[in-house]
Write an enzyme that holds these catalytic residues in place. Structure first.
Site, PDB file in Angstrom:
ATOM      1  N   LYS A  81     -35.172  25.057   3.975  1.00 14.45           N
ATOM      2  CA  LYS A  81     -35.366  25.814   3.816  1.00 14.45           C
ATOM      3  C   LYS A  81     -34.342  26.800   1.827  1.00 14.45           C
ATOM      4  O   LYS A  81     -33.531  26.559   2.658  1.00 14.45           O
ATOM      5  CB  LYS A  81     -36.027  27.168   4.123  1.00 14.45           C
ATOM      6  CG  LYS A  81     -34.402  28.143   5.341  1.00 14.45           C
ATOM      7  CD  LYS A  81     -34.765  28.769   6.232  1.00 14.45           C
ATOM      8  CE  LYS A  81     -33.779  28.891   7.196  1.00 14.45           C
ATOM      9  NZ  LYS A  81     -33.737  29.959   8.453  1.00 14.45           N
ATOM     10  N   ARG A  91     -37.807  39.361  15.884  1.00 18.54           N
ATOM     11  CA  ARG A  91     -37.853  39.050  14.533  1.00 18.54           C
ATOM     12  C   ARG A  91     -39.153  39.070  14.076  1.00 18.54           C
ATOM     13  O   ARG A  91     -40.005  39.297  13.344  1.00 18.54           O
ATOM     14  CB  ARG A  91     -36.383  38.281  14.121  1.00 18.54           C
ATOM     15  CG  ARG A  91     -36.706  38.493  12.707  1.00 18.54           C
ATOM     16  CD  ARG A  91     -35.457  36.663  12.114  1.00 18.54           C
ATOM     17  NE  ARG A  91     -35.700  35.698  12.649  1.00 18.54           N
ATOM     18  CZ  ARG A  91     -34.685  34.803  11.904  1.00 18.54           C
ATOM     19  NH1 ARG A  91     -33.849  35.155  10.945  1.00 18.54           N
ATOM     20  NH2 ARG A  91     -35.234  33.664  12.414  1.00 18.54           N
ATOM     21  N   TYR A 104     -13.428  44.725 -16.939  1.00 20.01           N
ATOM     22  CA  TYR A 104     -14.745  45.378 -17.195  1.00 20.01           C
ATOM     23  C   TYR A 104     -14.058  46.715 -16.271  1.00 20.01           C
ATOM     24  O   TYR A 104     -13.161  46.860 -14.937  1.00 20.01           O
ATOM     25  CB  TYR A 104     -16.004  46.033 -16.548  1.00 20.01           C
ATOM     26  CG  TYR A 104     -16.503  45.398 -16.986  1.00 20.01           C
ATOM     27  CD1 TYR A 104     -17.355  45.543 -18.478  1.00 20.01           C
ATOM     28  CD2 TYR A 104     -17.792  43.308 -16.131  1.00 20.01           C
ATOM     29  CE1 TYR A 104     -18.814  45.102 -19.571  1.00 20.01           C
ATOM     30  CE2 TYR A 104     -18.356  43.221 -17.821  1.00 20.01           C
ATOM     31  CZ  TYR A 104     -18.660  43.491 -19.047  1.00 20.01           C
ATOM     32  OH  TYR A 104     -19.808  43.191 -19.538  1.00 20.01           O
ATOM     33  N   MET A 119     -21.148  38.963 -14.544  1.00 17.44           N
ATOM     34  CA  MET A 119     -22.296  38.507 -15.082  1.00 17.44           C
ATOM     35  C   MET A 119     -22.318  37.219 -14.920  1.00 17.44           C
ATOM     36  O   MET A 119     -21.843  36.339 -14.273  1.00 17.44           O
ATOM     37  CB  MET A 119     -23.503  38.772 -15.507  1.00 17.44           C
ATOM     38  CG  MET A 119     -24.489  37.925 -15.678  1.00 17.44           C
ATOM     39  SD  MET A 119     -25.960  38.984 -16.316  1.00 17.44           S
ATOM     40  CE  MET A 119     -26.393  40.826 -16.266  1.00 17.44           C
TER      41      MET A 119
HETATM   42  C1  LIG Z   1     -32.636  29.198   9.609  1.00 19.89           C
HETATM   43  C2  LIG Z   1     -33.540  28.030  10.733  1.00 19.89           C
HETATM   44  C3  LIG Z   1     -32.421  27.407  11.262  1.00 19.89           C
HETATM   45  C4  LIG Z   1     -31.341  26.410  10.695  1.00 19.89           C
HETATM   46  O1  LIG Z   1     -30.313  27.701  11.380  1.00 19.89           O
HETATM   47  P1  LIG Z   1     -28.642  26.691  10.963  1.00 19.89           P
HETATM   48  O2  LIG Z   1     -27.896  27.719  11.462  1.00 19.89           O
HETATM   49  O3  LIG Z   1     -29.231  26.284   9.236  1.00 19.89           O
HETATM   50  O4  LIG Z   1     -28.771  25.167  11.710  1.00 19.89           O
HETATM   51  C5  LIG Z   1     -33.473  27.281  12.627  1.00 19.89           C
HETATM   52  N1  LIG Z   1     -34.269  27.212  12.849  1.00 19.89           N
HETATM   53  C6  LIG Z   1     -35.159  28.672  12.004  1.00 19.89           C
HETATM   54  C7  LIG Z   1     -36.570  28.747  13.462  1.00 19.89           C
HETATM   55  C8  LIG Z   1     -35.061  28.670  11.163  1.00 19.89           C
HETATM   56  O5  LIG Z   1     -35.118  30.000  10.948  1.00 19.89           O
END
Ligand SMILES: *Cc1c(COP(=O)(O)O)cnc(C)c1O
Length: 375
Positions: A41, A140, A259, A313
């Site tokens: 992801k 969640r 800055y 930036m």
């Molecule tokens: C992001 C995620 C993972 C991977 O987690 P890591 O700690 O990066 O290994 C696994 N399962 C779900 C549902 C996630 O959202």
């Protein structure tokens, strides 16, 4: 850094695809007999979805997880045959897209089950593949684990490819949540038709064999970060961040830098301006201020060069007085993480975690891939 001279970008992230593949194989061996998938992801944790997915597929990975539909579509363009699980499930109206691209939604609400079942009833051909996620205590995302008894019937129209849940405290092996979540997961699964199961992220793999089930879902460990912070780090380094020096100037003691004139020089100094800033993910929390210990720094060769003044930036300023002029010159590279400064240390200096550092790296940062498998 001759390889970096090949591009004109101010900042470069090198990604070692051979190390990434080696990490995936190690995770698979450590999780065995469970199979290792890969979580890619957020543009494969900032490393670049296409090259990362292709490297993992070449190493033998078959099961990929993305967050949303757009990521799933992008991954399908890169990998025609992989099993692609979409963790955020099924937005209303997108059922046809999932079916056409053979994406597997991870269902997490009763409404999604109903919508996909209605779609399946309208269609002809093969039954739809789905995964389901139970929320077992993180509160969640996912179906309530106590609702499992009523779900078996509702899931009957589908091919149930995966039953999963996500651990809240996997990097804390002693935390009672781990056992609690595993028990709830087992109890919920018992109400459904037999299906492959998945509970562990990177850290979860090391909680013990009873957490492996059929498929594990590592993400951050693929990137070379040990979620358990073991010494030595059992994973190979994958990512390194470099910035290019645009200009060097000699600045007198008492002058200020950047800055807000927040940083006064306590000595005459050589200041290097580097083409990376908060728009590239170099977090502003790494700013240097003369009246508090500097938090951010990089390396030129073996020489530590601290951030002075505020991160802007597109630019940062470093005190390179202690680095020889033969190394610290316009066009030279400064390394920020990887090598002498592991990613987790760089993240800690910014008050955050490696996940956030990697996923915040901007699109302007050139990704340079190393050691791709030759087909
Ligand atoms: C992001 C995620 C993972 C991977 O987690 P890591 O700690 O990066 O290994 C696994 N399962 C779900 C549902 C996630 O959202």
């Amino acid at each position: 850094m001759t390889a970096l001279d090949q591009n004109t970008a101010g900042a470069t992230l090198t990604v070692d695809l051979g190390a990434l593949a080696a990490n995936w194989r190690r995770l698979g061996a450590d999780a065995s007999p469970a199979t290792a998938g890969a979580v890619v992801k957020a543009n494969a944790y900032g490393l670049g979805l296409g090259p990362v997915a292709q490297a993992l597929a070449s190493a033998g990975c078959r099961h990929f997880f993305v967050a949303d539909l757009d990521e799933g579509l992008e991954l399908r363009r890169a990998l025609a045959d992989a099993e692609i699980y979409v963790l955020h499930g099924l937005p209303p109206g997108s059922e046809g897209e999932y079916a056409a691209r053979r994406l597997i939604p991870i269902i997490s609400t009763p409404e999604q089950i109903a919508a996909f079942a209605a779609f399946a009833r309208r269609g002809e051909g093969a039954p739809m593949a789905v995964g389901v996620q139970f929320d077992t205590g993180m509160n969640r995302l996912g179906l309530d684990h106590t609702h499992a008894p009523s779900l078996a019937a509702e899931l009957r129209p589908f091919v149930l490819k995966l039953v999963m849940s996500h651990l809240a405290c996997a990097e804390l092996p002693e935390h009672p949540m781990n056992v609690l979540q595993r028990r709830r997961f087992d109890a919920a699964r018992a109400h459904l038709a037999p299906a492959p199961a998945s509970l562990a992220n990177s850290a979860g793999i090391y909680l013990g064999p009873e957490y492996g089930y059929d498929l594990v879902r590592p993400g951050i460990a693929l990137c070379g970060v040990d979620p358990l912070a073991r010494t030595p780090n059992p994973f190979a380094e994958v990512a390194a961040l470099f910035g290019k020096i645009l200009q060097i100037r000699d600045v007198d003691r008492g002058e200020t830098v950047g800055y807000g004139a927040s940083h006064s020089l306590l000595r005459k100094a050589r200041i290097a301006t580097v083409a990376i800033g908060y728009a590239d993910g170099f977090l502003r929390a790494l700013s240097g201020q003369s009246n508090r210990p500097t938090s951010g720094h990089g390396y030129i060769g073996e020489f530590k060069v601290p951030v002075v003044g505020r991160i802007s930036m597109d630019l940062i300023t470093l005190d390179v007085t202690d680095a020889p002029a033969a190394l610290a010159h316009p066009g030279a590279s400064v390394q920020f993480f990887g090598g002498r400064q592991p990613l987790d240390q760089f993240a800690a200096a910014a008050g955050t975690i490696p996940y956030e550092i990697l996923t915040r790296l901007g699109s302007r940062v050139h990704r340079a891939y190393r050691n791709a498998a030759t087909p």
